[in-house]
Design a protein around this motif. Sequence first.
Motif, mmCIF file in Angstrom:
data_model
loop_
_atom_site.group_PDB
_atom_site.id
_atom_site.type_symbol
_atom_site.label_atom_id
_atom_site.label_comp_id
_atom_site.label_asym_id
_atom_site.label_seq_id
_atom_site.Cartn_x
_atom_site.Cartn_y
_atom_site.Cartn_z
ATOM 1 N N GLN A 46 0.813 -1.212 0.000
ATOM 2 C CA GLN A 46 0.000 0.000 0.000
ATOM 3 C C GLN A 46 0.849 1.267 0.000
ATOM 4 N N ARG A 47 2.136 1.140 0.239
ATOM 5 C CA ARG A 47 2.994 2.328 0.336
ATOM 6 C C ARG A 47 4.428 1.968 -0.023
ATOM 7 N N PHE A 48 5.204 3.025 -0.257
ATOM 8 C CA PHE A 48 6.639 2.879 -0.500
ATOM 9 C C PHE A 48 7.400 3.389 0.721
ATOM 10 N N GLU A 49 8.431 2.663 1.095
ATOM 11 C CA GLU A 49 9.351 3.111 2.124
ATOM 12 C C GLU A 49 10.595 3.631 1.415
ATOM 13 N N VAL A 50 10.879 4.909 1.611
ATOM 14 C CA VAL A 50 11.935 5.573 0.844
ATOM 15 C C VAL A 50 13.082 5.959 1.770
ATOM 16 N N GLY A 51 14.288 5.648 1.332
ATOM 17 C CA GLY A 51 15.489 6.095 2.021
ATOM 18 C C GLY A 51 16.267 7.036 1.122
ATOM 19 N N MET A 52 16.864 8.052 1.704
ATOM 20 C CA MET A 52 17.656 9.025 0.944
ATOM 21 C C MET A 52 18.989 9.217 1.663
ATOM 22 N N GLU A 53 20.081 9.038 0.954
ATOM 23 C CA GLU A 53 21.421 9.164 1.524
ATOM 24 C C GLU A 53 22.126 10.352 0.876
ATOM 25 N N ILE A 54 22.627 11.265 1.699
ATOM 26 C CA ILE A 54 23.296 12.480 1.212
ATOM 27 C C ILE A 54 24.694 12.516 1.807
ATOM 28 N N ARG A 55 25.698 12.498 0.970
ATOM 29 C CA ARG A 55 27.092 12.487 1.428
ATOM 30 C C ARG A 55 27.797 13.804 1.111
ATOM 31 N N HIS A 56 28.896 14.052 1.838
ATOM 32 C CA HIS A 56 29.739 15.242 1.688
ATOM 33 C C HIS A 56 28.980 16.508 2.097
ATOM 34 N N VAL A 57 28.212 16.405 3.159
ATOM 35 C CA VAL A 57 27.480 17.560 3.678
ATOM 36 C C VAL A 57 28.463 18.447 4.429
ATOM 37 N N THR A 58 28.419 19.744 4.197
ATOM 38 C CA THR A 58 29.337 20.683 4.859
ATOM 39 C C THR A 58 28.612 21.792 5.604
ATOM 40 N N ARG A 59 27.306 21.870 5.488
ATOM 41 C CA ARG A 59 26.577 22.984 6.085
ATOM 42 C C ARG A 59 25.897 22.547 7.381
ATOM 43 N N PRO A 60 25.686 23.493 8.282
ATOM 44 C CA PRO A 60 25.025 23.143 9.549
ATOM 45 C C PRO A 60 23.548 22.796 9.381
ATOM 46 N N TYR A 61 22.957 23.261 8.297
ATOM 47 C CA TYR A 61 21.557 22.946 8.021
ATOM 48 C C TYR A 61 21.425 22.552 6.552
ATOM 49 N N LEU A 62 20.592 21.558 6.307
ATOM 50 C CA LEU A 62 20.332 21.082 4.953
ATOM 51 C C LEU A 62 18.839 21.184 4.713
ATOM 52 N N HIS A 63 18.449 21.789 3.592
ATOM 53 C CA HIS A 63 17.034 21.946 3.284
ATOM 54 C C HIS A 63 16.630 20.936 2.213
ATOM 55 N N VAL A 64 15.554 20.200 2.478
ATOM 56 C CA VAL A 64 15.024 19.251 1.511
ATOM 57 C C VAL A 64 13.570 19.607 1.242
ATOM 58 N N ALA A 65 13.067 19.171 0.077
ATOM 59 C CA ALA A 65 11.702 19.535 -0.315
ATOM 60 C C ALA A 65 11.101 18.436 -1.168
ATOM 61 N N LEU A 66 9.771 18.399 -1.183
ATOM 62 C CA LEU A 66 9.013 17.534 -2.077
ATOM 63 C C LEU A 66 8.200 18.434 -2.997
ATOM 64 N N PRO A 67 8.180 18.161 -4.316
ATOM 65 C CA PRO A 67 7.470 19.048 -5.247
ATOM 66 C C PRO A 67 6.004 19.247 -4.872
ATOM 67 N N GLU A 68 5.515 20.436 -5.188
ATOM 68 C CA GLU A 68 4.109 20.762 -5.005
ATOM 69 C C GLU A 68 3.288 20.431 -6.257
ATOM 70 N N TRP A 69 3.982 20.212 -7.388
ATOM 71 C CA TRP A 69 3.270 19.931 -8.629
ATOM 72 C C TRP A 69 4.092 18.973 -9.475
ATOM 73 N N MET A 70 3.504 18.530 -10.570
ATOM 74 C CA MET A 70 4.107 17.549 -11.456
ATOM 75 C C MET A 70 4.178 18.132 -12.860
ATOM 76 N N PRO A 71 5.371 18.325 -13.442
ATOM 77 C CA PRO A 71 5.476 18.904 -14.783
ATOM 78 C C PRO A 71 4.579 18.188 -15.781
ATOM 79 N N GLY A 72 3.885 18.986 -16.588
ATOM 80 C CA GLY A 72 2.938 18.462 -17.565
ATOM 81 C C GLY A 72 1.509 18.492 -17.067
ATOM 82 N N ALA A 73 1.324 18.515 -15.745
ATOM 83 C CA ALA A 73 -0.012 18.614 -15.140
ATOM 84 C C ALA A 73 -0.046 19.928 -14.373
ATOM 85 N N TYR A 74 -0.590 20.954 -14.975
ATOM 86 C CA TYR A 74 -0.424 22.313 -14.478
ATOM 87 C C TYR A 74 -1.434 22.640 -13.381
ATOM 88 N N MET A 75 -1.199 22.016 -12.225
ATOM 89 C CA MET A 75 -1.983 22.294 -11.037
ATOM 90 C C MET A 75 -1.167 21.855 -9.827
#
Length: 593
Positions: A46-75
């Motif tokens: 019923q769902r996907f379990e997603v893992g994300m690995e980010i290496r070589h981080v140098t900043r004290p804060y990292l910003h991540v985001a999930l899209p609000e829309w999908m290209p080709g579907a203009y809403m």
Amino acid sequence: MRRPALKPLLGLLLLPLAAPLRAQEQRDDLTPLEISYELKVAEDLQRFEVGMEIRHVTRPYLHVALPEWMPGAYMLFHFSRRLEDLRAEGADGSPLEVLPLGHGRWSIATAGRREIHLRYRVPASRGFRGRRPDPSEPVTGLRVNGPGTFLYVEGAKSRPVRVRYELPEGWGLANGLLPGDGPWERRARDYDTLADAPTILGHFLERRFEVAGVPFSCVFFRNNQEYDFDVDAFVDLVRRVVENQARLFGSLPFPNYVFLFTLPGGGGLEHLNSTSVGLSPEGQKRDPRDGISVVSHEFFHAWNVKRIRPRVLGPFDYQRENVTGSLWVSEGWTSYFGDLTLVRTGIWSRREYLDHLERVISGELSKPRRSEHSVDWASRHVWYRQPGEEGPRVDYYATGEYLGLLVDLKMRHETGGRANLNDLMRFLNRWFAERGTGFEEGDIERACTALTNHDFGEFFARHVTGTVKPPFAEILAYAGIEYSEETLPCSFPFPLRGRRVGGRRGAETPEDAPRRGDVLLEADGAPLADPDAFLRSHQPGDRVRLLLDRGGEKREVEVELTPETRVRVSLRFLDAPTPEQLRLREAWLGSVE
């Protein structure tokens, strides 16, 4: 007068900065981020379990985001509302703070960690339109929608990414991404490419062919695994479309291409080297050509909008509306060439093409708000559609299609056949797509004028940014086509495409009312071969009984005819065209040159 010495004071001010500056010099800001994902199908399917690995981080804060829309579907879809249980930790498993920033964005406190791991869940879907799996029936496959599944690191969307899939026993995967290390890993050059590559996971049917040395794959997925239509006949139609459009542009802009067909479904969505298309099993059984117009449209998008694109449509800003007035070109001209391809390949007869154009033009001229909204306005305001707003809007697909037709014929007429819309698309491909840049709002008009040495400024002012009705009869006559129209006194209380009920997808409809996809069989007890002829003999307010076919089930409903008038356009080829008209017509309908 001698000024007091400032040197000691400056030295005191700079002392506190010394230590931080030395620390900054020791940081390795030159090593780019390495980003990879793991996608696992949960045990409940019923769902996907997603893992994300980010290496070589140098900043004290990292910003991540999930899209609000999908290209080709203009809403705006607000995918982040479906994301669950986002957690962050260092490589040693120590938890890190996750702070929501709103609108699908989060701040991760890295606490000096050079490697960050994120974990979260998103719901899975089975069909092209996002239908959730039914827990009561076996699930044989799922669909991965990139923008609704994969987070991205703000400021690092241009970095290459990898995805590793963990699937149930016996499942396969199909998408347009490049192979990675092993059968369950795929690579993408950047986040946009990853997000733009939908994936089918599970059991599916596959057919392959090759055009100009490029491999193509047709993947069919239906949860019950029943493919009771002529798959090979349909794939042959797809191949003919590919060959014709490849000849138009002279090359294929990708190393491979995947058609992802989901049944049941409808519509399609374009991607860089793949497309998602929903097919009707009943329609495919009736006629292998049933879904080919959508396929042709979506494949032409591989050039028009995915590469020949308005400047604002790439790289994408996923957090807000990407507004352009040129969707009538990106979508409307794609519809034009998609359907013209079917004539040029012999999939449609020329009479069938005129029938299609009649429906397109009639539908747009019948809209009461046509004089209020230009097609440029419709392109810009697609993001701001309001449910229940009065009257249907101008459609940049349909209006863009007939404007593409008129521009093409006008270019051919003004130059004596030396320039046409095929040439214009090749020019845009070479000038913009192959240079990796988008066009500006006025570039289409300028290109039409430049290629023909005829000023298209007034045409665009009247019919693109303006709301003036185009001179259909004059321009269609260039190809020896006679144009006529009549106004019917009333309408059915729903849109019709031939005898099939139209309307916006997903619109709520009462059980006892006609629904999108229903076929009108009878009206007041008589066969309804021609809905227009029926309307000519009625008036607004008349109540009529309709017999409908809804997926093989007969239903009888009663409706009241509305006072909205409907324009009925008729087109026919002249029996005795002039030699000039005939030459233009044959070059237009028969050649990609």
